[in-house]
Motif scaffolding. Structure first.
Motif, PDB file in Angstrom:
ATOM      1  N   UNK A 150     -80.395 -85.714  13.370  1.00 24.91           N
ATOM      2  CA  UNK A 150     -80.193 -87.152  13.472  1.00 24.91           C
ATOM      3  C   UNK A 150     -78.961 -87.445  14.284  1.00 24.91           C
ATOM      4  N   UNK A 151     -79.076 -88.445  15.108  1.00 24.16           N
ATOM      5  CA  UNK A 151     -77.984 -88.751  16.021  1.00 24.16           C
ATOM      6  C   UNK A 151     -76.826 -89.341  15.243  1.00 24.16           C
ATOM      7  N   UNK A 152     -76.172 -88.478  14.523  1.00 30.46           N
ATOM      8  CA  UNK A 152     -75.014 -88.919  13.775  1.00 30.46           C
ATOM      9  C   UNK A 152     -73.931 -89.202  14.792  1.00 30.46           C
ATOM     10  N   UNK A 153     -73.283 -90.306  14.633  1.00 25.03           N
ATOM     11  CA  UNK A 153     -72.294 -90.649  15.655  1.00 25.03           C
ATOM     12  C   UNK A 153     -71.027 -89.838  15.448  1.00 25.03           C
ATOM     13  N   UNK A 154     -70.506 -89.308  16.539  1.00 26.63           N
ATOM     14  CA  UNK A 154     -69.257 -88.559  16.417  1.00 26.63           C
ATOM     15  C   UNK A 154     -68.107 -89.506  16.064  1.00 26.63           C
ATOM     16  N   UNK A 155     -67.088 -88.937  15.476  1.00 24.28           N
ATOM     17  CA  UNK A 155     -65.947 -89.734  15.051  1.00 24.28           C
ATOM     18  C   UNK A 155     -64.850 -89.661  16.087  1.00 24.28           C
ATOM     19  N   UNK A 156     -64.186 -90.768  16.269  1.00 26.61           N
ATOM     20  CA  UNK A 156     -63.061 -90.776  17.194  1.00 26.61           C
ATOM     21  C   UNK A 156     -61.871 -91.392  16.486  1.00 26.61           C
ATOM     22  N   UNK A 157     -60.728 -90.705  16.541  1.00 23.49           N
ATOM     23  CA  UNK A 157     -59.524 -91.254  15.910  1.00 23.49           C
ATOM     24  C   UNK A 157     -58.731 -92.021  16.957  1.00 23.49           C
ATOM     25  N   UNK A 211     -55.073-100.762  19.975  1.00 28.53           N
ATOM     26  CA  UNK A 211     -56.163 -99.788  19.834  1.00 28.53           C
ATOM     27  C   UNK A 211     -57.281-100.349  18.965  1.00 28.53           C
ATOM     28  N   UNK A 212     -56.908-101.012  17.866  1.00 28.67           N
ATOM     29  CA  UNK A 212     -57.933-101.501  16.934  1.00 28.67           C
ATOM     30  C   UNK A 212     -58.761-102.637  17.534  1.00 28.67           C
ATOM     31  N   UNK A 213     -58.099-103.521  18.289  1.00 26.56           N
ATOM     32  CA  UNK A 213     -58.840-104.687  18.755  1.00 26.56           C
ATOM     33  C   UNK A 213     -59.418-104.508  20.145  1.00 26.56           C
ATOM     34  N   UNK A 214     -58.719-103.783  21.007  1.00 23.80           N
ATOM     35  CA  UNK A 214     -59.187-103.706  22.391  1.00 23.80           C
ATOM     36  C   UNK A 214     -59.868-102.382  22.695  1.00 23.80           C
ATOM     37  N   UNK A 215     -59.307-101.320  22.160  1.00 22.87           N
ATOM     38  CA  UNK A 215     -59.877-100.004  22.468  1.00 22.87           C
ATOM     39  C   UNK A 215     -61.125 -99.708  21.623  1.00 22.87           C
ATOM     40  N   UNK A 216     -61.052-100.088  20.341  1.00 21.93           N
ATOM     41  CA  UNK A 216     -62.132 -99.713  19.407  1.00 21.93           C
ATOM     42  C   UNK A 216     -63.528-100.135  19.891  1.00 21.93           C
ATOM     43  N   UNK A 217     -63.711-101.398  20.329  1.00 19.89           N
ATOM     44  CA  UNK A 217     -65.060-101.774  20.771  1.00 19.89           C
ATOM     45  C   UNK A 217     -65.593-100.889  21.893  1.00 19.89           C
ATOM     46  N   UNK A 218     -64.700-100.533  22.804  1.00 14.29           N
ATOM     47  CA  UNK A 218     -65.111 -99.697  23.927  1.00 14.29           C
ATOM     48  C   UNK A 218     -65.553 -98.314  23.443  1.00 14.29           C
ATOM     49  N   UNK A 276     -69.298 -96.464  23.535  1.00 11.84           N
ATOM     50  CA  UNK A 276     -69.566 -95.134  24.080  1.00 11.84           C
ATOM     51  C   UNK A 276     -70.260 -94.256  23.042  1.00 11.84           C
ATOM     52  N   UNK A 277     -70.605 -94.826  21.892  1.00 13.86           N
ATOM     53  CA  UNK A 277     -71.403 -94.089  20.922  1.00 13.86           C
ATOM     54  C   UNK A 277     -70.586 -93.379  19.862  1.00 13.86           C
ATOM     55  N   UNK A 278     -69.381 -93.792  19.665  1.00 11.13           N
ATOM     56  CA  UNK A 278     -68.553 -93.153  18.655  1.00 11.13           C
ATOM     57  C   UNK A 278     -68.382 -94.059  17.464  1.00 11.13           C
ATOM     58  N   UNK A 279     -68.013 -93.423  16.357  1.00 12.44           N
ATOM     59  CA  UNK A 279     -67.585 -94.215  15.233  1.00 12.44           C
ATOM     60  C   UNK A 279     -66.088 -94.023  15.117  1.00 12.44           C
ATOM     61  N   UNK A 280     -65.424 -95.037  14.579  1.00 16.47           N
ATOM     62  CA  UNK A 280     -63.963 -94.946  14.494  1.00 16.47           C
ATOM     63  C   UNK A 280     -63.605 -94.218  13.195  1.00 16.47           C
ATOM     64  N   UNK A 336     -64.076 -97.051  33.163  1.00 12.45           N
ATOM     65  CA  UNK A 336     -64.997 -95.969  33.544  1.00 12.45           C
ATOM     66  C   UNK A 336     -64.414 -94.613  33.198  1.00 12.45           C
ATOM     67  N   UNK A 337     -63.114 -94.488  33.458  1.00 12.59           N
ATOM     68  CA  UNK A 337     -62.451 -93.217  33.189  1.00 12.59           C
ATOM     69  C   UNK A 337     -62.507 -92.884  31.705  1.00 12.59           C
ATOM     70  N   UNK A 338     -62.265 -93.902  30.897  1.00 11.92           N
ATOM     71  CA  UNK A 338     -62.274 -93.692  29.444  1.00 11.92           C
ATOM     72  C   UNK A 338     -63.657 -93.260  28.961  1.00 11.92           C
ATOM     73  N   UNK A 339     -64.663 -94.011  29.436  1.00 14.05           N
ATOM     74  CA  UNK A 339     -66.014 -93.684  28.989  1.00 14.05           C
ATOM     75  C   UNK A 339     -66.402 -92.279  29.430  1.00 14.05           C
ATOM     76  N   UNK A 340     -66.048 -91.933  30.649  1.00 12.85           N
ATOM     77  CA  UNK A 340     -66.349 -90.585  31.141  1.00 12.85           C
ATOM     78  C   UNK A 340     -65.669 -89.537  30.259  1.00 12.85           C
TER      79      UNK A 340
END
Lengths: 801, 147
Positions: free
Chosen positions: A698-705, A712-719, A723-727, A781-785
Motif C-alpha cells: 500500500x502506498x503508505x506515504x513516507x514521513x518528512x520531518x 516551515x509549518x505554514x509555507x513548507x508543509x503544504x509543498x 510531493x506525497x509526504x506526510x509530515x 522545483x528544486x525542492x520537489x526534485x
C-alpha cells in the motif's frame, strides 16, 4: 410462520388503506368499473393469501365476495346499492378477523352465512341497511383480553416501516449525487491535478460509494423470504387436489429490492396455483402418460445484471394451444382470421389478456384467470415482463423478468454509427476485437455465426437490432460483444466500437419507449449525455436467440463442453513498446489497467507505478519518453505477488492452437508460437514473477520531518505534502527524510548530531552557498526534485518494515 | 378551475393551453439522443440535470407534419404517471388566466385534435384548446394495448 402471518396482516391492512378511498367512491357510483376492479382485486388477494394459512372463514367470505363481483365484471349482474353494502360488510368483517388474527384471538363464531347470503341478487329485502356491519367495538364482547392486544403485538419488532416512496427519494438523491460527482470528476480532470482539491474529492467519492452501498442494501432482501412459504402452499394445494407435487427451489440467495419482492409475491403465488391446478396431472394420468407419479414444480431465481429472472416450470401437461385459441376467439379477443395467422407462441401469450381463462370450472384454487392479466400488469408496473413457453405433454415454463430500475449497475458503453448505447456488464462474457480472427465468422442462410470457445453461436449486428442504416463496416469485422443470458444462451452482438465501462445509474424510460422492447432504461454519462441501456434479454428473444423451455438441462451440457474447451492454453496478446507481439498466459492477467504517466515512478532503481493506492513493480517501459499521457498496463498476478507490464496496445485474448516452440536461450521467454500467421513471444510467467513479482504494497506515504518554525509549518508543509509526504510529528526519529535549514544543519553536524535519515538542506539565499547539497528555500522545483530523489529509498525502507 | 393559470403554446399552428400547474418548467433543448425503434413522435431523450426526459414532438403526436411549422428551441416539461416529458411545440406564447370553464363546440375539433383536447377554453388572450396531457403522450398506435 409468525413472520408470514405478520406479513399477511400487514399486507391486508395496507391494501385496505390503499383501497379505502376506492370503496367509498364505489359506494357513490356502483357502476364505476375501475373501482369495481380494485375491490375485486382486494378480495381476490385476500382469498389468495388465505391459501397460505388455515383461515377457512376468511377464504369463504372473500371467495363469496369475489364470486359476486366477478359476476358484475362479466356483466352477468348489475351492481346496485344492496350489493355494495353487502360487499362492504364482508370487507369490514375481513378487517375485524384480521385484527383478531393479529391479536392471536379466536374470532367469535357465526354471522358469516348471513353476510354471504346478503350477496345474493334477491337478498335486498332481507338485508339492506340491516346488514350486520361489524364495528370494532363489537369485538370487545369477545373478552377482556382485547384491551391488552395493542401493546402486546408489536413489542417484538425492532424495525420500522418506511414508505417506499421515501426510500426511493433517498435512493434517487444518492443517484443524482453520483452523477454530480462524476460531472465534478470530469471537470477536475480537465483542470489538471490540484492536490488540495483532489484529497477531499477522493474522500467524498469514498463516502458516497459507502452511502450508496448502504442504501442499496437497505432495500435488498433475499428472495428466500418469498420462497419460504411456497413448499407449504404447494403441499396444501396438491393435497386438496389429490395430486402429488414436489417443489424444487433454487437461487434463494438472490437479493432483490424489497418492493420488488412484494410486487412478485402475488404473481408467483398465482402462477404456482395455476401450475398445480391446471398444469400438473393427477398421479393416475401421469402414470398413464409414462411420467413419474410425482410432478415436479421448479422455481429458480437468477440474477444477471439489472435483471432478476424467476423461472417457474412444471412437468405437467403443457398449455393447450387449440383450447386457448378457441377461447380467445369465443371471447372476441381475436378473430378466426387472426388466429389462423398466429404462431403457437403468440397464442400462448393470449393467456395474459384481461378476462382470459381456460379453466372450465371455477375452482377455489386458481380462480378464474383474473390472475394472469393482473400478474402481467403488476410486473409491467415495475418494468418487468412475463412470458410463457410450453410444450404439449412435457410442461410449461413461466419466465418472469424483473429489471432493477433506479439502481446502479456496472455497464459497458458501445458505439454504433454516431450513437452510444449501454449494455449491463453482467451479460458481457467477453469482448472480441474486430482484428481477431479467432471468431471465425460464417454466414449460414440469413444467419451469421461465429465460433466462440469451440461453439458456434449466433451473431447479430446491433445496427440491425436497432434498425439503423447499414454501416460500411463489412460483416464479420465488427467488434463483438459476447453476451450470456440468464438462460445460459450465448450470442455475439456486433458493434462499431467499445467506448468505456463504468457505473451507470439506470433510470426508467417512458412506457412508449419501453414498448419497443429494446431498452431497459436510460443512464447519463459523465458529461450529462443520456444513453439508452439495451435490454439484452428482450433483444435476444426478439431475434429468436433464446433456446426454449428445458434449457436448463441444455445449459449443463454446454457448461461441460466449455470446460473441456477451456483446457487449450489461452493468452492475452499485446504489443510492447518495442513493437514486438507478445503474450502472457491469460490466467496470469488479473486486469487491464490504464494509468496516467504521472502514476509511474522511474526515478528509483526499479520502475514502479501506483494503481489505486497500491505500489507495484513495473516492467516493459519504453526506453524513451511515453508516447501518450496514459499507459495501458497489464496487471499480472501469481496469486500472491503482482507486477505490472506496460504495453503499447492490448490486442486480444486468444487460444494458442499452434505448437509452442521453446526458446532455450532467453529465460524471460517461455516459447514462440504462431497466431494468425504472426509470431508471438509468450512470456515466461515463472521467470517474470521470480524476478519482478512483489506482494502489493500500500502506498503508505513516507514521513518528512520539518524544521520547527512557523515558516516551515505554514509555507513548507503544504509543498512537502503535495510531493506525497506526510509530515512527521513528535520526537521519535522514524521519519524517512528530514528537511533542515542549512545553518542549523551545520550547527548540528558540529555537535555530532546523529542523523537517522537523509537530509535535505535549505539555504536562505538563492545561490549564495557554494555547496551543491542545499536547495534555496523558495526553489519549488528544486525542492520537489530533492524530495522525489529521497523517495525510492524510503519506499524500500517501507517494504522492509 | 379555469381561473387557474394556463400556459399557451402553438402546436401545429393552433393555440393550445396547458394548465400551468401541470407544467414543471420550460427548458432550452440541447442535445437530443434519438431512440431507434421508438414511435416517430418520440424525438428522443434528453437530460435535464440528472433526469432523463422523453422528448415528444407534439405536432407528430397529433399526426401533423412538423416540417410545416416553426420549432421553439424551448420545450415544456411535464410529468405524467411519474415519467417526465419534454414537449416540443411551434412556440411558447404566454402564460395567462382562463376566463371560463372549458366547453366543447358543436362539430368537434377535428379528427386529430379530438383525441387530445379536453375542450375549448376562453382565455384573456382569446380561445385555446385545452390539452389532456395523458392523451397527448399516449402512443396513438398502441391504444388499448397497454390499458
Amino acid at each position: 410462520m409468525d413472520d408470514l402471518l405478520a406479513d399477511f396482516v400487514a399486507e391486508t391492512r395496507e391494501m385496505l388503506e390503499a383501497s379505502e378511498g376506492e370503496i367509498i367512491a364505489w359506494e357513490a357510483d356502483p357502476a364505476d368499473r375501475a373501482r369495481l376492479d380494485t375491490i375485486f382485486r382486494f378480495v381476490h388477494t385476500v382469498k389468495g393469501n388465505c391459501g397460505f394459512f388455515d383461515f377457512p372463514r376468511l377464504a369463504e367470505l372473500s371467495h363469496a365476495a369475489e364470486d359476486a363481483l366477478a359476476d358484475c365484471r362479466a356483466d352477468r349482474r348489475t351492481p346496485d346499492r344492496a350489493l355494495v353494502t353487502a360487499v362492504l360488510a364482508i370487507i369490514d368483517r375481513i378487517v375485524a378477523m384480521v385484527d383478531a388474527i393479529e391479536a392471536g384471538e379466536e374470532f367469535p363464531a357465526g354471522g358469516d352465512e348471513e353476510l354471504i347470503a346478503a350477496l345474493e341478487p334477491g337478498a335486498e329485502a332481507a338485508t339492506g341497511d340491516a346488514t350486520p356491519v361489524l364495528e370494532p367495538h363489537e369485538l370487545d364482547d369477545s373478552g377482556a383480553q382485547q384491551q391488552s392486544k395493542k401493546p402486546e403485538a408489536p413489542a417484538a419488532l425492532r424495525t420500522i416501516r418506511l414508505p417506499v416512496d421515501l426510500l426511493d427519494r433517498v435512493m434517487s438523491g444518492v443517484s443524482d449525487m453520483v452523477l454530480a460527482r462524476n460531472d465534478l470528476a470530469h471537470r477536475l480532470r480537465q483542470a489538471g491535478t490540484q492536490p488540495t482539491i483532489d484529497g477531499p474529492f477522493e474522500r467524498l467519492t469514498t463516502i458516497l460509494s459507502d452511502v450508496r452501498d448502504a442504501i442499496t442494501r437497505m432495500r435488498m432482501q433475499r428472495i428466500e423470504t418469498l420462497f419460504g412459504a411456497l413448499p407449504r402452499l404447494a403441499r396444501d394445494l396438491s393435497n386438496e387436489l389429490g395430486k402429488q407435487v414436489m417443489i424444487d427451489l433454487e437461487g434463494g440467495d438472490v437479493e432483490l429490492d424489497r418492493e420488488m419482492i412484494e410486487m412478485i409475491r402475488d404473481p408467483l403465488t398465482h402462477i404456482i396455483r395455476n401450475a398445480i391446478d391446471h398444469g400438473i396431472e393427477t398421479p393416475s394420468q401421469r402414470l398413464a402418460q409414462g411420467k413419474r407419479e410425482i410432478g415436479i414444480l421448479s422455481i429458480a431465481a437468477r440474477q444477471s445484471g439489472n435483471t432478476i429472472s424467476i423461472v417457474v416450470s412444471d412437468d405437467g401437461n403443457g398449455l393447450d394451444e387449440d383450447r386457448i385459441a378457441a377461447k380467445a376467439v369465443a371471447t372476441g379477443l381475436i378473430t378466426s382470421a387472426q388466429r389462423a395467422k398466429m404462431s403457437r407462441d403468440a397464442i400462448l401469450q393470449l393467456i395474459f389478456q384481461p378476462g382470459f381463462s381456460t379453466a372450465e370450472q371455477v375452482s377455489n384454487i386458481s380462480g378464474r384467470g383474473v390472475g394472469l392479466d393482473v400478474v402481467r400488469d403488476n410486473l409491467a408496473k415495475v418494468g418487468g415482463s412475463i412470458k410463457v413457453t410450453s410444450t404439449p405433454g412435457v410442461g410449461t415454463m413461466f419466465t418472469l423478468q424483473i429489471p432493477l430500475t433506479l439502481s446502479i449497475i456496472a455497464g459497458l458503453t458501445v458505439d454504433v454509427g454516431d450513437q452510444r448505447f449501454a449494455i449491463p456488464q453482467s451479460y458481457v462474457e467477453e469482448i472480441v476485437h474486430a482484428s481477431s480472427k479467432s471468431l471465425d465468422f460464417a454466414r449460414v442462410g440469413e444467419s451469421a455465426l461465429v465460433t466462440f470457445r469451440g461453439n458456434r453461436i449466433p451473431a447479430i449486428r446491433l445496427a440491425r437490432v436497432l434498425g439503423l442504416p447499414d454501416d460500411t463496416v463489412p460483416d464479420g469485422e465488427h467488434t463483438k460483444v459476447v453476451l450470456r443470458l440468464a438462460s445460459g444462451d450465448i450470442f455475439a452482438l456486433g458493434v462499431d466500437n467499445i467506448h468505456s465501462h463504468g457505473d451507470l445509474v439506470v433510470k426508467p424510460l417512458a412506457p412508449a419507449i419501453m414498448r419497443s422492447g429494446t431498452y431497459a432504461g436510460s443512464t447519463l454519462l459523465d458529461d450529462g449525455q443520456p444513453v439508452l441501456l439495451l435490454d439484452v434479454t428482450n433483444i435476444a428473444a426478439q431475434f429468436n436467440l433464446v433456446s426454449d423451455a428445458r434449457s436448463r438441462v441444455h445449459l449443463d451440457d454446454e457448461n461441460e463442453a466449455q470446460d473441456t474447451v477451456k483446457k487449450a492454453a489461452r493468452a492475452m496478446l499485446f504489443t510492447d513498446f518495442n513493437g514486438r507481439r507478445c503474450g502472457v498466459r491469460l490466467e496470469l492477467v488479473q486486469r487491464i489497467e490504464t494509468a496516467p504517466v504521472s502514476a509511474i515512478d522511474t526515478s528509483g532503481s526499479a520502475p514502479r507505478a501506483v494503481i489505486n493506492g497500491v505500489i507495484l513493480p513495473l516492467i516493459g517501459l519504453p526506453d524513451g519518453p511515453f508516447p501518450a499521457e496514459k499507459v495501458r498496463l497489464l496487471r499480472l498476478t501469481d496469486g500472491t505477488t503482482q507486477l505490472l507490464h506496460a504495453v503499447r496496445e492490448v490486442d486480444d485474448a486468444m487460444e494458442l492452437t499452434d505448437t509452442l516452440k521453446r526458446v532455450p536461450d532467453d529465460p524471460m521467454v517461455e516459447a514462440v508460437t504462431l497466431v494468425d500467421g504472426q509470431t508471438v513471444t509468450l512470456l515466461d510467467g515463472h521467470e517474470l514473477f521470480a524476478r519482478f513479482g512483489e506482494a502489493p504494497e500500500h502506498a503508505e506515504k513516507p514521513l518528512c520531518r520539518l524544521p520547527a518554525n512557523d515558516w516551515a509549518q505554514t509555507i513548507l508543509a503544504p509543498l512537502v505534502m503535495q510531493a506525497g509526504y506526510e509530515i512527521a510529528s513528535g520526537e521519535d526519529g522514524n521519519e524517512d527524510v528530514a528537511i533542515w535549514f542549512d545553518d542549523e544543519f551545520e550547527a548540528a553536524v558540529a555537535l555530532d548530531f546523529d542523523f537517522k535519515s537523509p537530509v535535505i538542506r535549505l539555504s536562505d539565499v538563492p545561490e549564495g552557498n557554494d555547496s551543491a547539497d542545499t536547495v534555496y528555500r523558495y526553489d519549488r522545483d528544486g525542492l520537489i526534485a530533492a524530495l522525489r530523489r529521497a523517495r525510492p529509498a524510503t519506499l524500500k525502507a517501507g517494504a522492509a518494515r | 378551475m379555469m381561473k387557474d393559470l394556463l400556459l399557451i403554446a402553438q402546436i401545429a399552428g393552433r393555440r393550445c393551453a396547458f394548465p400551468a400547474e401541470e407544467v414543471q418548467s420550460a427548458i432550452e433543448i440541447s442535445t437530443i439522443t434519438p431512440v431507434p425503434g421508438a414511435p416517430d413522435y418520440i424525438s428522443g431523450i434528453t437530460a435535464m440535470r440528472s433526469q432523463t426526459l422523453t422528448v415528444i414532438d407534439c405536432r407528430r403526436a397529433l399526426g401533423f407534419d412538423p416540417d410545416q411549422w416553426a420549432l421553439d428551441h424551448r420545450a415544456i416539461v411535464v410529468a405524467v404517471d411519474g415519467y417526465s416529458y419534454a414537449l416540443r411545440i411551434d412556440a411558447i406564447e404566454d402564460i395567462t388566466g382562463g376566463v371560463a370553464e372549458p366547453e366543447t363546440i358543436p362539430g368537434g375539433f377535428g379528427p386529430e385534435w379530438s383525441r387530445v383536447a379536453t375542450g375549448l377554453v376562453e382565455t384573456r388572450t382569446g380561445p385555446a384548446l385545452l390539452i389532456d396531457l395523458a392523451a397527448l403522450i399516449a402512443d396513438p398506435d398502441a391504444l388499448g394495448a397497454a390499458a
